[in-house]
Motif scaffolding. Structure first.
Motif, PDB file in Angstrom:
ATOM      1  N   PRO A 249     -11.658  10.963  11.549  1.00  0.00           N
ATOM      2  CA  PRO A 249     -11.022   9.801  12.176  1.00  0.00           C
ATOM      3  C   PRO A 249      -9.598  10.104  12.638  1.00  0.00           C
ATOM      4  O   PRO A 249      -8.862  10.846  11.987  1.00  0.00           O
ATOM      5  N   GLU A 250      -9.232   9.516  13.782  1.00  0.00           N
ATOM      6  CA  GLU A 250      -7.915   9.755  14.368  1.00  0.00           C
ATOM      7  C   GLU A 250      -6.752   9.466  13.404  1.00  0.00           C
ATOM      8  O   GLU A 250      -5.767  10.207  13.378  1.00  0.00           O
ATOM      9  N   PRO A 251      -6.823   8.363  12.595  1.00  0.00           N
ATOM     10  CA  PRO A 251      -5.702   8.097  11.683  1.00  0.00           C
ATOM     11  C   PRO A 251      -5.464   9.230  10.674  1.00  0.00           C
ATOM     12  O   PRO A 251      -4.319   9.484  10.286  1.00  0.00           O
ATOM     13  N   VAL A 252      -6.543   9.907  10.255  1.00  0.00           N
ATOM     14  CA  VAL A 252      -6.388  11.043   9.333  1.00  0.00           C
ATOM     15  C   VAL A 252      -5.698  12.187  10.060  1.00  0.00           C
ATOM     16  O   VAL A 252      -4.777  12.822   9.539  1.00  0.00           O
ATOM     17  N   LYS A 253      -6.139  12.440  11.301  1.00  0.00           N
ATOM     18  CA  LYS A 253      -5.503  13.499  12.110  1.00  0.00           C
ATOM     19  C   LYS A 253      -4.018  13.210  12.311  1.00  0.00           C
ATOM     20  O   LYS A 253      -3.184  14.116  12.268  1.00  0.00           O
ATOM     21  N   THR A 254      -3.691  11.932  12.549  1.00  0.00           N
ATOM     22  CA  THR A 254      -2.291  11.553  12.762  1.00  0.00           C
ATOM     23  C   THR A 254      -1.446  11.854  11.536  1.00  0.00           C
ATOM     24  O   THR A 254      -0.349  12.418  11.633  1.00  0.00           O
ATOM     25  N   SER A 255      -1.968  11.493  10.348  1.00  0.00           N
ATOM     26  CA  SER A 255      -1.220  11.770   9.116  1.00  0.00           C
ATOM     27  C   SER A 255      -1.061  13.274   8.891  1.00  0.00           C
ATOM     28  O   SER A 255       0.007  13.735   8.483  1.00  0.00           O
ATOM     29  N   PHE A 256      -2.119  14.053   9.177  1.00  0.00           N
ATOM     30  CA  PHE A 256      -2.018  15.514   9.059  1.00  0.00           C
ATOM     31  C   PHE A 256      -0.982  16.067  10.033  1.00  0.00           C
ATOM     32  O   PHE A 256      -0.228  16.990   9.697  1.00  0.00           O
ATOM     33  N   ALA A 257      -0.940  15.488  11.241  1.00  0.00           N
ATOM     34  CA  ALA A 257       0.020  15.964  12.248  1.00  0.00           C
ATOM     35  C   ALA A 257       1.459  15.735  11.791  1.00  0.00           C
ATOM     36  O   ALA A 257       2.337  16.570  12.027  1.00  0.00           O
ATOM     37  N   TRP A 258       1.691  14.614  11.129  1.00  0.00           N
ATOM     38  CA  TRP A 258       3.032  14.334  10.598  1.00  0.00           C
ATOM     39  C   TRP A 258       3.422  15.361   9.527  1.00  0.00           C
ATOM     40  O   TRP A 258       4.565  15.816   9.472  1.00  0.00           O
ATOM     41  N   ILE A 259       2.453  15.711   8.663  1.00  0.00           N
ATOM     42  CA  ILE A 259       2.743  16.713   7.619  1.00  0.00           C
ATOM     43  C   ILE A 259       3.116  18.045   8.256  1.00  0.00           C
ATOM     44  O   ILE A 259       4.053  18.723   7.830  1.00  0.00           O
ATOM     45  N   LYS A 260       2.369  18.403   9.306  1.00  0.00           N
ATOM     46  CA  LYS A 260       2.635  19.675   9.995  1.00  0.00           C
ATOM     47  C   LYS A 260       4.012  19.646  10.669  1.00  0.00           C
ATOM     48  O   LYS A 260       4.750  20.640  10.667  1.00  0.00           O
ATOM     49  N   LYS A 261       4.366  18.489  11.231  1.00  0.00           N
ATOM     50  CA  LYS A 261       5.628  18.338  11.952  1.00  0.00           C
ATOM     51  C   LYS A 261       6.821  18.460  10.998  1.00  0.00           C
ATOM     52  O   LYS A 261       7.837  19.071  11.335  1.00  0.00           O
ATOM     53  N   ASP A 262       6.688  17.858   9.813  1.00  0.00           N
ATOM     54  CA  ASP A 262       7.759  17.959   8.813  1.00  0.00           C
ATOM     55  C   ASP A 262       7.135  18.084   7.431  1.00  0.00           C
ATOM     56  O   ASP A 262       6.825  17.095   6.777  1.00  0.00           O
ATOM     57  N   PRO A 263       6.925  19.329   6.966  1.00  0.00           N
ATOM     58  CA  PRO A 263       6.265  19.552   5.669  1.00  0.00           C
ATOM     59  C   PRO A 263       7.204  19.497   4.466  1.00  0.00           C
ATOM     60  O   PRO A 263       6.825  19.912   3.373  1.00  0.00           O
ATOM     61  N   THR A 264       8.419  18.979   4.657  1.00  0.00           N
ATOM     62  CA  THR A 264       9.430  19.025   3.597  1.00  0.00           C
ATOM     63  C   THR A 264       8.918  18.451   2.281  1.00  0.00           C
ATOM     64  O   THR A 264       8.989  19.100   1.226  1.00  0.00           O
ATOM     65  N   VAL A 265       8.407  17.220   2.323  1.00  0.00           N
ATOM     66  CA  VAL A 265       7.986  16.551   1.087  1.00  0.00           C
ATOM     67  C   VAL A 265       6.750  17.218   0.505  1.00  0.00           C
ATOM     68  O   VAL A 265       6.676  17.498  -0.699  1.00  0.00           O
ATOM     69  N   SER A 266       5.761  17.508   1.366  1.00  0.00           N
ATOM     70  CA  SER A 266       4.511  18.082   0.860  1.00  0.00           C
ATOM     71  C   SER A 266       4.728  19.474   0.269  1.00  0.00           C
ATOM     72  O   SER A 266       4.181  19.803  -0.789  1.00  0.00           O
TER      73      SER A 266
ATOM     74  N   ILE B 296       0.832  -1.206   0.000  1.00  0.00           N
ATOM     75  CA  ILE B 296       0.000   0.000   0.000  1.00  0.00           C
ATOM     76  C   ILE B 296       0.865   1.254   0.000  1.00  0.00           C
ATOM     77  O   ILE B 296       1.773   1.413   0.837  1.00  0.00           O
ATOM     78  N   LEU B 297       0.581   2.151  -0.934  1.00  0.00           N
ATOM     79  CA  LEU B 297       1.287   3.430  -1.057  1.00  0.00           C
ATOM     80  C   LEU B 297       0.382   4.542  -0.538  1.00  0.00           C
ATOM     81  O   LEU B 297      -0.698   4.773  -1.098  1.00  0.00           O
ATOM     82  N   HIS B 298       0.811   5.222   0.517  1.00  0.00           N
ATOM     83  CA  HIS B 298      -0.014   6.293   1.091  1.00  0.00           C
ATOM     84  C   HIS B 298       0.063   7.556   0.252  1.00  0.00           C
ATOM     85  O   HIS B 298       0.881   7.691  -0.653  1.00  0.00           O
ATOM     86  N   GLY B 299      -0.816   8.482   0.589  1.00  0.00           N
ATOM     87  CA  GLY B 299      -0.920   9.723  -0.165  1.00  0.00           C
ATOM     88  C   GLY B 299      -0.064  10.842   0.388  1.00  0.00           C
ATOM     89  O   GLY B 299       0.889  10.647   1.119  1.00  0.00           O
ATOM     90  N   GLY B 300      -0.442  12.041   0.049  1.00  0.00           N
ATOM     91  CA  GLY B 300       0.278  13.254   0.431  1.00  0.00           C
ATOM     92  C   GLY B 300       0.431  14.150  -0.812  1.00  0.00           C
ATOM     93  O   GLY B 300      -0.531  14.750  -1.240  1.00  0.00           O
ATOM     94  N   PRO B 301       1.620  14.148  -1.411  1.00  0.00           N
ATOM     95  CA  PRO B 301       2.854  13.572  -0.879  1.00  0.00           C
ATOM     96  C   PRO B 301       3.198  14.225   0.452  1.00  0.00           C
ATOM     97  O   PRO B 301       2.952  15.413   0.638  1.00  0.00           O
ATOM     98  N   GLY B 302       3.721  13.409   1.362  1.00  0.00           N
ATOM     99  CA  GLY B 302       4.077  13.929   2.666  1.00  0.00           C
ATOM    100  C   GLY B 302       3.222  13.399   3.796  1.00  0.00           C
ATOM    101  O   GLY B 302       3.472  13.704   4.955  1.00  0.00           O
ATOM    102  N   ALA B 303       2.183  12.604   3.475  1.00  0.00           N
ATOM    103  CA  ALA B 303       1.375  11.994   4.534  1.00  0.00           C
ATOM    104  C   ALA B 303       2.083  10.732   5.032  1.00  0.00           C
ATOM    105  O   ALA B 303       3.284  10.544   4.805  1.00  0.00           O
ATOM    106  N   THR B 304       1.349   9.859   5.706  1.00  0.00           N
ATOM    107  CA  THR B 304       1.930   8.652   6.290  1.00  0.00           C
ATOM    108  C   THR B 304       0.984   7.474   6.104  1.00  0.00           C
ATOM    109  O   THR B 304      -0.143   7.634   5.647  1.00  0.00           O
ATOM    110  N   HIS B 305       1.451   6.314   6.545  1.00  0.00           N
ATOM    111  CA  HIS B 305       0.671   5.083   6.392  1.00  0.00           C
ATOM    112  C   HIS B 305      -0.575   5.063   7.269  1.00  0.00           C
ATOM    113  O   HIS B 305      -1.492   4.274   7.027  1.00  0.00           O
ATOM    114  N   ASP B 306      -0.629   5.927   8.305  1.00  0.00           N
ATOM    115  CA  ASP B 306      -1.640   5.782   9.363  1.00  0.00           C
ATOM    116  C   ASP B 306      -3.076   5.726   8.830  1.00  0.00           C
ATOM    117  O   ASP B 306      -3.864   4.882   9.250  1.00  0.00           O
ATOM    118  N   TYR B 307      -3.411   6.623   7.888  1.00  0.00           N
ATOM    119  CA  TYR B 307      -4.806   6.722   7.469  1.00  0.00           C
ATOM    120  C   TYR B 307      -5.207   5.629   6.455  1.00  0.00           C
ATOM    121  O   TYR B 307      -6.392   5.498   6.130  1.00  0.00           O
TER     122      TYR B 307
END
Length: 309
Positions: A204-221, A42-53
């Motif tokens: 849903p919490e997994p979506v919030k988690t992926s958004f939090a990762w983007i906010k923490k390190d927005p380099t890729v996005s 499975i390939l997650h979205g973003g670019p810059g998101a995470t596997h969580d959602y």
């Protein structure tokens, strides 16, 4: 249905000479890769998101005995971060992530036979991977993805017109003034997300988690996309796979939601140009049907993967 499934986490060394430091890809495997059943990566979205959602797609391991691999792409989540590469469009390329996928498949020793599901940006990446006709790819699932960024931008512009006028005005004002980090803009963006990203309330919490990762390190996005889906200023701005879709030789399932950011107009070229393709739309979903209609999602995907086409 399996009551218990083996779960293994690990890291794959990913040599990237231009990174200037050792890189690793974090992954998690649900099920047994040696079971004889074709694994789904499975390939997650973003670019810059995470596997969580997208991690709940691992339910396929419990429901259908399909081993599922989720991972965080380089620069994201639990994989190696490279904030020093912010803005380096020569580094953050689609090919970098194609190379990372090949590397992971080799690390897991499944390069000879596997299925692939890409969600949103992950589907764009999966399509770019599939046009290169990798030998081991059997079935491809492109979920909630545009065939070109131009079509995506046109679709989101139309969807914005369906929002309350005051929300549209707030988005327009801050984009014109270059103040998209403003709280009012972020709140207005959330209204768009509640309509067209994930219609489950609360989010849903997994979506919030992926958004939090983007906010923490927005380099890729920020480098590849931009501040959000409206302001596409990154290296993907002119991206299109339409002219190459005829090269995909894997049997393909297309997925989108009725209220999806990836509107029919953005998805249709996949259907028109991929030789062996089926399209399923989720009537009650927007951009995350795996979370909005999980039971039907697992059924549609599970049946597609297990049927002989």
């Amino acid at each position: 249905m399996a009551t218990s499934v083996k779960i293994v986490e690990g890291e794959a060394d990913f040599p990237v000479p231009s990174a200037g430091k050792p890189c690793k890809t974090w992954y998690k495997v649900y099920g047994d890769l040696k079971s004889g059943a074709l694994p789904l990566v499975i390939l997650h979205g973003g670019p810059g998101a995470t596997h969580d959602y997208v991690e709940n797609i691992s339910q396929l391991a419990y429901l259908y005995g399909i081993p599922v691999v989720v991972y965080d792409q380089l620069g994201n989540g639990l994989s190696t971060h490279l904030p020093e590469k912010m803005g380096d469009t020569g580094f953050w390329t689609v090919q970098l992530f194609i190379d990372e996928l090949h590397n992971l498949l080799n690390h897991l020793d499944i390069h000879g036979s596997y299925d692939l599901l890409g969600q949103s940006w992950g589907g764009m990446l999966a399509a770019a991977f599939a046009v290169q006709q990798p030998v081991g790819l059997k079935k491809l699932i492109i979920a909630n993805s545009p065939a070109s960024m131009q079509l995506w931008m046109e679709a989101t512009a139309r969807l914005r017109l369906q929002l309350p006028q005051d929300v549209q005005d707030t988005l327009d004002k801050h984009e014109a003034e270059g103040t998209t980090a403003d709280e009012a803009y972020q709140r207005a963006k959330l209204v768009f997300y509640e309509h067209f990203l994930c219609r489950k309330v609360p989010m849903p919490e997994p979506v919030k988690t992926s958004f939090a990762w983007i906010k923490k390190d927005p380099t890729v996005s920020m480098t590849m996309n931009g501040p959000d889906e409206f302001v596409i200023v990154g290296s993907l701005k002119t991206w299109s796979i339409i002219d190459e879709l005829h090269k995909i030789n894997a049997t393909t399932l297309l997925i989108n939601g009725r209220y999806d950011e990836a509107q029919d107009s953005a998805v249709e070229p996949f259907f028109q140009h991929i030789p062996k393709v089926k399209w399923v739309q989720f009537a009650e979903s927007s951009h995350c049907p795996q979370l909005e209609e999980p039971e039907r999602f697992m059924e549609v995907v599970g049946n597609f993967l297990l049927q002989n086409y």
